[in-house]
Design a protein around this motif. Structure first.
Motif, PDB file in Angstrom:
ATOM      1  N   ASN A 115       0.790  -1.120  -0.056  1.00  0.00           N
ATOM      2  CA  ASN A 115      -0.076  -0.089   0.010  1.00  0.00           C
ATOM      3  C   ASN A 115       0.687   1.284  -0.050  1.00  0.00           C
ATOM      4  O   ASN A 115       0.489   2.469  -0.452  1.00  0.00           O
ATOM      5  N   VAL A 116       1.923   1.287   0.549  1.00  0.00           N
ATOM      6  CA  VAL A 116       2.914   2.296   0.685  1.00  0.00           C
ATOM      7  C   VAL A 116       4.281   1.760   0.426  1.00  0.00           C
ATOM      8  O   VAL A 116       4.809   0.777   0.920  1.00  0.00           O
ATOM      9  N   VAL A 117       5.112   2.553  -0.433  1.00  0.00           N
ATOM     10  CA  VAL A 117       6.727   2.406  -0.638  1.00  0.00           C
ATOM     11  C   VAL A 117       7.295   3.587  -0.469  1.00  0.00           C
ATOM     12  O   VAL A 117       6.979   4.658  -0.889  1.00  0.00           O
ATOM     13  N   SER A 118       8.290   3.598   0.375  1.00  0.00           N
ATOM     14  CA  SER A 118       9.242   4.711   0.633  1.00  0.00           C
ATOM     15  C   SER A 118      10.664   4.617   0.240  1.00  0.00           C
ATOM     16  O   SER A 118      11.114   3.189   0.268  1.00  0.00           O
ATOM     17  N   SER A 119      11.282   5.435  -0.027  1.00  0.00           N
ATOM     18  CA  SER A 119      12.769   5.214  -0.262  1.00  0.00           C
ATOM     19  C   SER A 119      13.488   6.445  -0.074  1.00  0.00           C
ATOM     20  O   SER A 119      13.185   7.522  -0.703  1.00  0.00           O
ATOM     21  N   ARG A 120      14.386   6.628   0.920  1.00  0.00           N
ATOM     22  CA  ARG A 120      15.065   7.786   1.424  1.00  0.00           C
ATOM     23  C   ARG A 120      16.462   7.711   1.041  1.00  0.00           C
ATOM     24  O   ARG A 120      17.292   6.735   1.446  1.00  0.00           O
ATOM     25  N   HIS A 121      17.025   8.680   0.333  1.00  0.00           N
ATOM     26  CA  HIS A 121      18.089   8.594  -0.014  1.00  0.00           C
ATOM     27  C   HIS A 121      19.113   7.290  -0.919  1.00  0.00           C
ATOM     28  O   HIS A 121      20.006   6.751  -0.540  1.00  0.00           O
ATOM     29  N   SER A 122      18.138   6.767  -1.516  1.00  0.00           N
ATOM     30  CA  SER A 122      18.297   5.346  -2.176  1.00  0.00           C
ATOM     31  C   SER A 122      17.827   5.398  -3.810  1.00  0.00           C
ATOM     32  O   SER A 122      16.719   5.902  -3.920  1.00  0.00           O
ATOM     33  N   ARG A 123      18.448   4.770  -4.566  1.00  0.00           N
ATOM     34  CA  ARG A 123      18.053   4.734  -5.982  1.00  0.00           C
ATOM     35  C   ARG A 123      16.898   3.843  -5.929  1.00  0.00           C
ATOM     36  O   ARG A 123      16.714   2.982  -4.852  1.00  0.00           O
ATOM     37  N   PHE A 124      15.918   3.932  -6.782  1.00  0.00           N
ATOM     38  CA  PHE A 124      14.874   3.074  -6.982  1.00  0.00           C
ATOM     39  C   PHE A 124      14.218   2.952  -8.550  1.00  0.00           C
ATOM     40  O   PHE A 124      14.678   3.591  -9.519  1.00  0.00           O
ATOM     41  N   SER A 125      13.676   1.853  -8.912  1.00  0.00           N
ATOM     42  CA  SER A 125      12.933   1.954 -10.249  1.00  0.00           C
ATOM     43  C   SER A 125      11.537   2.124 -10.083  1.00  0.00           C
ATOM     44  O   SER A 125      10.723   1.463  -9.638  1.00  0.00           O
ATOM     45  N   ALA A 126      11.265   3.214 -11.016  1.00  0.00           N
ATOM     46  CA  ALA A 126       9.869   3.667 -10.979  1.00  0.00           C
ATOM     47  C   ALA A 126       8.914   2.748 -11.470  1.00  0.00           C
ATOM     48  O   ALA A 126       7.722   2.398 -10.888  1.00  0.00           O
ATOM     49  N   SER A 127       9.210   1.987 -12.266  1.00  0.00           N
ATOM     50  CA  SER A 127       8.378   0.823 -12.980  1.00  0.00           C
ATOM     51  C   SER A 127       8.022  -0.150 -11.976  1.00  0.00           C
ATOM     52  O   SER A 127       7.100  -0.811 -11.900  1.00  0.00           O
ATOM     53  N   GLU A 128       9.194  -0.344 -11.184  1.00  0.00           N
ATOM     54  CA  GLU A 128       8.799  -1.760 -10.369  1.00  0.00           C
ATOM     55  C   GLU A 128       8.232  -1.267  -9.092  1.00  0.00           C
ATOM     56  O   GLU A 128       7.498  -2.013  -8.460  1.00  0.00           O
ATOM     57  N   VAL A 129       8.654  -0.067  -8.492  1.00  0.00           N
ATOM     58  CA  VAL A 129       7.704   0.327  -7.513  1.00  0.00           C
ATOM     59  C   VAL A 129       6.280   0.380  -7.941  1.00  0.00           C
ATOM     60  O   VAL A 129       5.118   0.237  -7.386  1.00  0.00           O
ATOM     61  N   PHE A 130       5.844   1.220  -9.247  1.00  0.00           N
ATOM     62  CA  PHE A 130       4.710   0.953  -9.612  1.00  0.00           C
ATOM     63  C   PHE A 130       3.951  -0.251  -9.830  1.00  0.00           C
ATOM     64  O   PHE A 130       2.803  -0.472  -9.266  1.00  0.00           O
ATOM     65  N   ARG A 131       4.810  -1.357 -10.103  1.00  0.00           N
ATOM     66  CA  ARG A 131       4.326  -2.623 -10.169  1.00  0.00           C
ATOM     67  C   ARG A 131       3.825  -3.164  -8.758  1.00  0.00           C
ATOM     68  O   ARG A 131       2.557  -3.770  -8.690  1.00  0.00           O
ATOM     69  N   VAL A 132       4.508  -3.185  -7.897  1.00  0.00           N
ATOM     70  CA  VAL A 132       4.196  -3.688  -6.639  1.00  0.00           C
ATOM     71  C   VAL A 132       3.376  -2.924  -5.669  1.00  0.00           C
ATOM     72  O   VAL A 132       2.873  -3.335  -4.711  1.00  0.00           O
ATOM     73  N   LEU A 133       3.193  -1.827  -5.987  1.00  0.00           N
ATOM     74  CA  LEU A 133       2.002  -0.876  -5.480  1.00  0.00           C
ATOM     75  C   LEU A 133       0.716  -1.399  -5.754  1.00  0.00           C
ATOM     76  O   LEU A 133       0.276  -1.484  -6.927  1.00  0.00           O
ATOM     77  N   ALA A 134      -0.377  -1.248  -4.700  1.00  0.00           N
ATOM     78  CA  ALA A 134      -1.650  -1.523  -4.617  1.00  0.00           C
ATOM     79  C   ALA A 134      -2.340  -0.226  -5.615  1.00  0.00           C
ATOM     80  O   ALA A 134      -1.787   0.729  -5.601  1.00  0.00           O
ATOM     81  N   GLN A 135      -3.369  -0.617  -6.304  1.00  0.00           N
ATOM     82  CA  GLN A 135      -4.196   0.741  -6.876  1.00  0.00           C
ATOM     83  C   GLN A 135      -4.548   1.654  -5.756  1.00  0.00           C
ATOM     84  O   GLN A 135      -4.982   1.156  -4.875  1.00  0.00           O
ATOM     85  N   GLY A 136      -4.099   2.841  -6.044  1.00  0.00           N
ATOM     86  CA  GLY A 136      -4.384   3.888  -4.955  1.00  0.00           C
ATOM     87  C   GLY A 136      -3.225   4.072  -4.002  1.00  0.00           C
ATOM     88  O   GLY A 136      -3.302   4.969  -3.331  1.00  0.00           O
ATOM     89  N   GLY A 137      -2.308   3.444  -4.023  1.00  0.00           N
ATOM     90  CA  GLY A 137      -1.175   3.186  -3.292  1.00  0.00           C
ATOM     91  C   GLY A 137      -0.317   4.556  -3.170  1.00  0.00           C
ATOM     92  O   GLY A 137      -0.524   5.103  -4.571  1.00  0.00           O
ATOM     93  N   ILE A 138       0.506   4.674  -2.285  1.00  0.00           N
ATOM     94  CA  ILE A 138       1.339   5.968  -2.510  1.00  0.00           C
ATOM     95  C   ILE A 138       2.721   5.772  -2.487  1.00  0.00           C
ATOM     96  O   ILE A 138       3.368   4.776  -1.631  1.00  0.00           O
ATOM     97  N   PHE A 139       3.604   6.252  -3.220  1.00  0.00           N
ATOM     98  CA  PHE A 139       5.122   6.180  -3.179  1.00  0.00           C
ATOM     99  C   PHE A 139       5.796   7.602  -2.628  1.00  0.00           C
ATOM    100  O   PHE A 139       5.512   8.621  -3.196  1.00  0.00           O
ATOM    101  N   LEU A 140       6.552   7.343  -1.798  1.00  0.00           N
ATOM    102  CA  LEU A 140       7.410   8.691  -1.135  1.00  0.00           C
ATOM    103  C   LEU A 140       8.873   8.401  -1.397  1.00  0.00           C
ATOM    104  O   LEU A 140       9.219   7.521  -0.962  1.00  0.00           O
ATOM    105  N   THR A 141       9.549   9.551  -1.809  1.00  0.00           N
ATOM    106  CA  THR A 141      11.027   9.501  -1.807  1.00  0.00           C
ATOM    107  C   THR A 141      11.639  10.715  -1.328  1.00  0.00           C
ATOM    108  O   THR A 141      10.931  11.918  -1.897  1.00  0.00           O
TER     109      THR A 141
END
Length: 251
Positions: A115-141
């Motif tokens: 439901n929530v994905v966070s990433s502080r001071h770290s690299r991430f893959s936008a497409s992978e974050v999108f894939r594992v997030l539930a619909q309506g979920g939020i990503f914070l970096t």
């Protein structure tokens, strides 16, 4: 272009000795715009599943373990995960916290799992974050801006983002998130004065964060360090700056 540094080796070494625990430093940042993990908690319900990318020694998600049903911290450095496991045991254990050695470019989780994905001071893959997030979920970096510790980079003649136009990374991430399918993409920034109480506090930072690539390996580093301390010391400590940006995006 970033100064060359073996990030994998650096994070393995720091991970086994310290994780991302900077609590021993005496440092004051004036009027920061937000606390990142307070923002994460604000968007998290007690029934949520949360993924933290680049979790380091797990210090952050262990501090908010009661805020979600399940918290998973991943890091590319095995040394970081070993420290995170040690920190988990030291707390007496949280049954809802897991730490896994994993590459953020290839997340080993089902689609729409968190439901929530966070990433502080770290690299991430936008497409992978999108894939594992539930619909309506939020990503914070939260990421370090290019002009962070600018007087240090100038003093040493090198820095992890020296010569890169401020805002470059933020715009790049916003674009990647949009391409991945995110909407309601919002960004915030701050650039504030920061004081380190003693030279030892600043030295700890430089040896445990990749601000000055290969700090201590160049013959003139410690001479330049002492000169920096002398030139930037005032009644509050040793002055530099803290520059950060935060992006939130919805699936």
């Amino acid at each position: 272009m970033k100064n060359k540094i073996d990030y994998a080796d650096f994070y393995e070494r720091v991970g086994r000795t310290n994780g991302w625990n900077f609590s021993s430093m005496n440092v004051v940042s004036e009027k920061v715009g937000w606390n990142f993990y307070e923002e994460v908690v604000r968007h998290t319900r007690s029934s949520d599943l949360l993924l933290d990318i680049g979790t380091g020694g797990g210090e952050a998600i262990l501090s908010i373990a009661k805020e979600a049903l399940l918290l998973v911290g991943i890091d590319l450095a095995q040394g970081m995960i070993e420290t995170a496991q040690h920190n988990l045991q030291a707390t007496g254990g949280h049954s809802n916290v897991r730490f896994l050695h994993m590459d953020a470019e290839k997340l080993h989780f089902p689609d729409c799992f968190f439901n929530v994905v966070s990433s502080r001071h770290s690299r991430f893959s936008a497409s992978e974050v999108f894939r594992v997030l539930a619909q309506g979920g939020i990503f914070l970096t939260q990421q370090v801006s290019e002009h962070d510790k600018s007087n240090l980079s100038e003093a040493f003649g090198r820095g992890q983002s020296l010569g890169i136009q401020p805002g470059t990374l933020m715009e790049r991430y916003k674009h990647k998130l949009q391409i991945a399918g995110f909407h309601d993409i919002q960004a915030r920034e701050y650039n504030v004065v920061e004081h380190y109480a003693t030279p030892e506090d600043l030295m700890f930072l430089l040896t445990h964060a990749p601000i000055i690539p290969d700090f201590g390996k160049v013959d003139t580093d410690f001479e330049r360090f002492q000169q920096f301390v002398n030139e930037h010391r005032d009644e509050k400590g040793i002055r530099t700056n803290s520059a950060r940006f935060m992006i939130t995006a919805r699936k």
